[in-house]
Design an enzyme around this catalytic site. Structure first.
Site, short mmCIF file in Angstrom:
data_model
loop_
_atom_site.label_atom_id
_atom_site.label_comp_id
_atom_site.label_asym_id
_atom_site.label_seq_id
_atom_site.Cartn_x
_atom_site.Cartn_y
_atom_site.Cartn_z
N ASP A 109 0.85 -1.19 0.00
CA ASP A 109 0.00 0.00 0.00
C ASP A 109 0.89 1.24 0.00
OD1 ASP A 109 0.93 0.24 2.57
OD2 ASP A 109 -0.97 -0.21 3.54
N ASP A 282 -7.92 -7.20 1.36
CA ASP A 282 -6.91 -7.41 2.39
C ASP A 282 -7.48 -6.95 3.72
OD1 ASP A 282 -5.27 -4.81 3.60
OD2 ASP A 282 -6.36 -4.39 1.74
N CYS A 320 -12.92 -28.41 9.48
CA CYS A 320 -11.69 -27.77 8.96
C CYS A 320 -10.56 -28.77 8.83
CB CYS A 320 -11.28 -26.63 9.88
SG CYS A 320 -9.81 -25.75 9.34
N CYS A 322 -7.26 -27.73 8.44
CA CYS A 322 -5.98 -27.05 8.68
C CYS A 322 -5.14 -27.83 9.69
CB CYS A 322 -6.21 -25.61 9.17
SG CYS A 322 -6.70 -25.46 10.91
N CYS A 325 -6.58 -27.78 13.32
CA CYS A 325 -7.76 -28.61 13.57
C CYS A 325 -7.48 -30.09 13.38
CB CYS A 325 -8.90 -28.15 12.66
SG CYS A 325 -9.55 -26.52 13.11
N HIS A 351 -5.16 -21.34 11.66
CA HIS A 351 -6.56 -21.70 11.44
C HIS A 351 -7.34 -20.58 10.77
CE1 HIS A 351 -10.63 -23.09 11.93
NE2 HIS A 351 -10.91 -21.90 12.42
#
Length: 394
Positions: A109, A282, A320, A322, A325, A351
């Protein structure tokens, strides 16, 4: 590399290093689109969520984690990197990609939002923004030219025009003055932009004023750029007002260029704004919430520090896949968080980022299959029901 530096006074825009390919538009009654960004560091499938690496790192996780999560593009912050460690040092180290060991696309940015939200004793003039560093009190002038210089030194694939980001609730007289200045600053950014390895996006401001948004979009989009962003949303207004504003503003941006909504937002925000034609997002929300013990799940939000999870053997989200998890219980995550263990922040962050990036994968699939209207409706209804139940149980 890329286009040669243009001659002084030449304001023509040469071919961009970043190219947008529109793949599919949803046929179920929304403006949602599937696209692809071609960048010097690889492809980005859109709509996309970009994890925020403010000072050259996404807080709590490493580049290897981000690759495992399949983060296609991340964001860096000009203001923070300018102050520490300094853009010159990053340049000496080979640019931001090499400095942080990240070989996928990156966006920086302009630093404008942080000047207006973090800096002390700031003063806005035609020259730029004069302010005191929030770190050490140094007096600094950040001008459009200096912002572009810093971002090109950092070497991101996508760089942003320097703009003023007044609150959406700012009075109309000041907003008009600010927009005119931001347009002039955009033309100065274009003149300073070398096109050697970065592609410049313009930013449309205007708060919640539809006529001001429309007028500013016309001014900004009159400059042929590789992409365009909507700024000044999610800075104090209600989510409903923001969604209405984006529904009006996103279609004002060119159809054949990527549309980036800056600083947004919650899962419902992402799903809703994709419906209105936004391609890129974002936000620090998933990582900041993770560090504060708030997890986003398919069953709703989980405040992991709550005592109710002290003996809960289930994963944070049973649906989930991930790393967190697959391997750890809510009881363990709560234990780590209450004990102040650094591992809690990492596991929570893994996560939450997995959830946000996975959500965008679902979004892209729903668009490709022309069922986005139903997907967005069902997602919002489920989120409302989950939030109502969560509020009731407090």
């Amino acid at each position: 590399m890329g286009e040669p530096r243009k001659e002084k006074g030449d304001t023509r825009v040469p071919p961009s290093l970043v190219r947008y390919e529109l793949l599919h538009e949803d046929a179920s009654g929304t403006r949602a689109r599937r696209g692809r960004l071609h960048t010097p560091h690889g492809l980005v499938e859109t709509p996309i969520f970009m994890p925020v690496g403010t000072v050259g790192s996404v807080k709590g996780v490493g580049p290897d984690d981000l690759l495992t999560l399949d983060a296609q593009i991340i964001l860096g912050n000009t203001y923070h990197l300018m102050l520490r460690p300094g853009d010159d040092l990053v340049g000496e180290m080979g640019g931001l990609h090499r400095f942080i060991s990240w070989d996928r696309p990156m966006l920086t940015d302009s630093g404008g939002f942080q000047v207006f939200s973090l800096a002390e004793k700031r003063k806005i003039t035609e020259e730029g923004a004069a302010f005191q560093s929030h770190l050490d009190g140094r007096h600094i002038l950040l001008s459009p030219e200096r912002s572009i210089e810093i971002q090109e030194t950092l070497g991101a694939d996508i760089i942003m025009a320097f703009d003023e980001c007044p609150p959406s609730t700012e009075d109309r007289a000041y907003m008009e003055k600010s927009l005119a200045r931001t347009t002039r600053w955009l033309h100065r950014c274009v003149k300073a932009w070398s096109r050697e390895r970065s592609s410049l996006f313009g930013i449309v401001q205007g708060g919640l004023n539809k006529d001001l948004r429309k007028a500013h979009a016309e001014q900004v989009c009159a400059v042929d750029l590789p992409g365009y962003a909507l700024g000044g949303y999610s800075v104090g207004e209600t989510p409903e007002a923001m969604h209405e504003g984006v529904a009006f503003s996103a279609p004002l941006l060119p159809r054949d260029k990527p549309r980036y909504l800056m600083g947004v937002g919650t899962p419902v925000d992402l799903v809703t704004c994709v419906e209105h034609g936004v391609d890129m997002f974002d936000c620090v929300l998933p990582t900041r919430c993770a560090r504060n013990g708030l997890l986003f799940t398919s069953e709703g939000k989980v405040t992991i520090r709550n005592a109710t999870y002290a003996k809960d053997p289930r994963p944070a989200d049973p649906a989930c896949s991930c790393y967190t998890c697959r391997n750890f219980s809510r009881a363990y995550l709560r234990h780590l968080f209450v004990a102040g263990e650094i591992l809690a922040m990492r596991l929570n962050t893994l996560h939450n980022l997995h959830y946000f990036l996975g959500l965008m994968k679902q979004v892209r699939q729903a668009i490709s299959e022309d069922r986005y209207a139903a997907f967005a409706r069902d997602f919002r209804e489920k989120a409302r029901a989950q939030e109502a139940e969560r509020t009731k149980s407090k």
